[in-house]
Design a protein around this motif. Sequence first.
Motif, mmCIF file in Angstrom:
data_model
loop_
_atom_site.group_PDB
_atom_site.id
_atom_site.type_symbol
_atom_site.label_atom_id
_atom_site.label_comp_id
_atom_site.label_asym_id
_atom_site.label_seq_id
_atom_site.Cartn_x
_atom_site.Cartn_y
_atom_site.Cartn_z
ATOM 1 N N ASN A 257 -2.216 81.036 -39.929
ATOM 2 C CA ASN A 257 -1.598 79.859 -39.326
ATOM 3 C C ASN A 257 -0.356 80.299 -38.553
ATOM 4 O OD1 ASN A 257 -1.058 77.237 -38.678
ATOM 5 N ND2 ASN A 257 -0.774 76.509 -40.771
ATOM 6 N N CYS A 258 -0.373 80.117 -37.242
ATOM 7 C CA CYS A 258 0.703 80.613 -36.395
ATOM 8 C C CYS A 258 1.683 79.498 -36.058
ATOM 9 C CB CYS A 258 0.123 81.203 -35.109
ATOM 10 S SG CYS A 258 1.356 81.977 -34.049
ATOM 11 N N GLY A 269 4.384 73.910 -35.409
ATOM 12 C CA GLY A 269 3.141 74.609 -35.128
ATOM 13 C C GLY A 269 3.134 75.235 -33.745
ATOM 14 N N LYS A 272 -2.250 75.779 -31.590
ATOM 15 C CA LYS A 272 -3.006 74.546 -31.825
ATOM 16 C C LYS A 272 -4.483 74.699 -31.462
ATOM 17 C CE LYS A 272 1.113 71.741 -31.067
ATOM 18 N NZ LYS A 272 1.783 70.687 -30.260
ATOM 19 N N ASN A 274 -6.459 76.476 -33.221
ATOM 20 C CA ASN A 274 -7.177 76.605 -34.496
ATOM 21 C C ASN A 274 -7.417 75.191 -35.030
ATOM 22 O OD1 ASN A 274 -6.794 79.481 -34.395
ATOM 23 N ND2 ASN A 274 -4.732 79.189 -35.191
ATOM 24 N N TRP A 275 -8.669 74.739 -35.039
ATOM 25 C CA TRP A 275 -8.913 73.332 -35.397
ATOM 26 C C TRP A 275 -10.324 73.120 -35.939
ATOM 27 C CZ3 TRP A 275 -12.990 72.428 -32.286
ATOM 28 C CH2 TRP A 275 -13.006 72.984 -30.996
ATOM 29 N N MET A 308 -5.090 73.081 -37.488
ATOM 30 C CA MET A 308 -4.702 73.824 -38.684
ATOM 31 C C MET A 308 -3.195 73.764 -38.904
ATOM 32 S SD MET A 308 -5.961 77.530 -40.085
ATOM 33 C CE MET A 308 -4.999 78.618 -39.058
ATOM 34 N N VAL A 309 -2.405 73.637 -37.837
ATOM 35 C CA VAL A 309 -0.955 73.543 -38.010
ATOM 36 C C VAL A 309 -0.550 72.239 -38.699
ATOM 37 C CG1 VAL A 309 -0.386 75.076 -36.099
ATOM 38 C CG2 VAL A 309 -0.689 72.611 -35.678
ATOM 39 N N THR A 313 0.147 73.568 -46.415
ATOM 40 C CA THR A 313 0.409 75.013 -46.485
ATOM 41 C C THR A 313 0.888 75.455 -47.862
ATOM 42 O OG1 THR A 313 2.666 74.656 -45.708
ATOM 43 C CG2 THR A 313 0.994 75.097 -44.038
ATOM 44 N N GLY A 371 -10.046 79.659 -41.156
ATOM 45 C CA GLY A 371 -8.602 79.760 -41.015
ATOM 46 C C GLY A 371 -7.929 79.758 -42.372
ATOM 47 N N PRO A 373 -4.656 78.197 -43.723
ATOM 48 C CA PRO A 373 -3.504 77.329 -43.420
ATOM 49 C C PRO A 373 -2.200 77.771 -44.072
ATOM 50 C CG PRO A 373 -5.446 76.026 -43.982
ATOM 51 C CD PRO A 373 -5.774 77.441 -44.306
ATOM 52 N N LEU A 376 1.135 82.302 -43.191
ATOM 53 C CA LEU A 376 1.957 81.985 -42.038
ATOM 54 C C LEU A 376 2.417 83.234 -41.283
ATOM 55 C CD1 LEU A 376 4.228 79.218 -43.658
ATOM 56 C CD2 LEU A 376 2.002 78.969 -42.531
#
Length: 383
Positions: A257-258, A269, A272, A274-275, A308-309, A313, A371, A373, A376
């Motif tokens: 998760n970036c 986040g 975006k 990653n979904w 994912m953001v 977490t 992914g 989440p 980080l």
Amino acid sequence: MTSGVSEKTSSSSSSLLRIRCNKRQGIALAAVVFMLFLSLFTFARPATGPCGGRTIRTFNEAVAFSRASSPQQQQQQQQQQQQYHQYRQDGGGPIFRNLNDLEATANAKDNQEHVLILTPLKNAASYLPRYFELLDSMSYPKHLISVAFLVSDTTDNTVELLQEQAHVFLNRWKDRYHDITIYQKDFSFELPEDKRHTFELQPLRRSYMARARNYLLTAALRDEHAWVLWLDVDLVEYPTTVLEDLQSVDVDVVVPNCLRETEDNSFWGYDKNNWQETDRSLEMQKDLDPEYVLLEGYYEFLTNRYLMVDMPTHHSKLEKVPLDGVGATFTLVKAHVHREGANFPAFVFQHQVETEGFAKMAKAMGYGVYGLPSYLIYHTMNG
């Protein structure tokens, strides 16, 4: 009297002609002998083979090869010749590589599996110091890491800085990298920096990014690589064990998760792309033109996907969730996914291009895309 002079003149001309002919024949003979001498060197080295020899294709190369070598070069040539003779004694022929033995496993470090790290670049000089600092802090064995860059349409000194750092990484006696390659391929695509994230220009921009990624992938992927890591140049923080951690999840494609780097360490986040698809997003796509490209994070067109953001977490770092789209800030791929044809579409594929198109393509081929989440990593605040 005139006749005598003529005879003498004729005799002299004949003698001179014979001398010239003999001279020409001598030069021709010397040239043939010289070329035969050079051919011994030309064909004594194999075109391919375990010794890493190369074919001499031009006259200049042959002349350069025949000149006296330094003691170190002579020793290296002797070693190569010995290796080649052994290769021939063992019945050497075409190179055979059994790709059935090439695996990407959860225990990659213990199994000595090679990783190829790929980074496309454009005007990235200011980011390179931190990029290399993070790269070199990775705990994965350096002799199992190859790094390749594709520099496109750059106007700064990115290439020079890459060459300097590659020299350091490849010539130190400890923790030497397996390989570092710098490719340059210009696409003549210019976009003002303040326009690079505007909604209208994203499909075109992402299409060119897809082309750059595909150039880099096809140029750099070798038969020893079990894993491919797509790594952004402008990340500012990730764990030293990130490679081993993501490999341990043991899936075809996986992303952490970036988030954005912020001065107050607040949660923002970044990636975006990653979904997960939702019922609403899938329903909305039924009425879209097949050529329409969906983009995340833009108020101009809301996709109703689950980013994912926005996911919790607080779970285990390695707890995975299935994804339908991915970015490429830090994307780990088992190399066989790329080898079997999943790349980065520069055209519209299921309403996506580039990295999200890659995820859609990989899933269409039956591969798993996931992914993490709660794992980080952090990206610089540049967009």
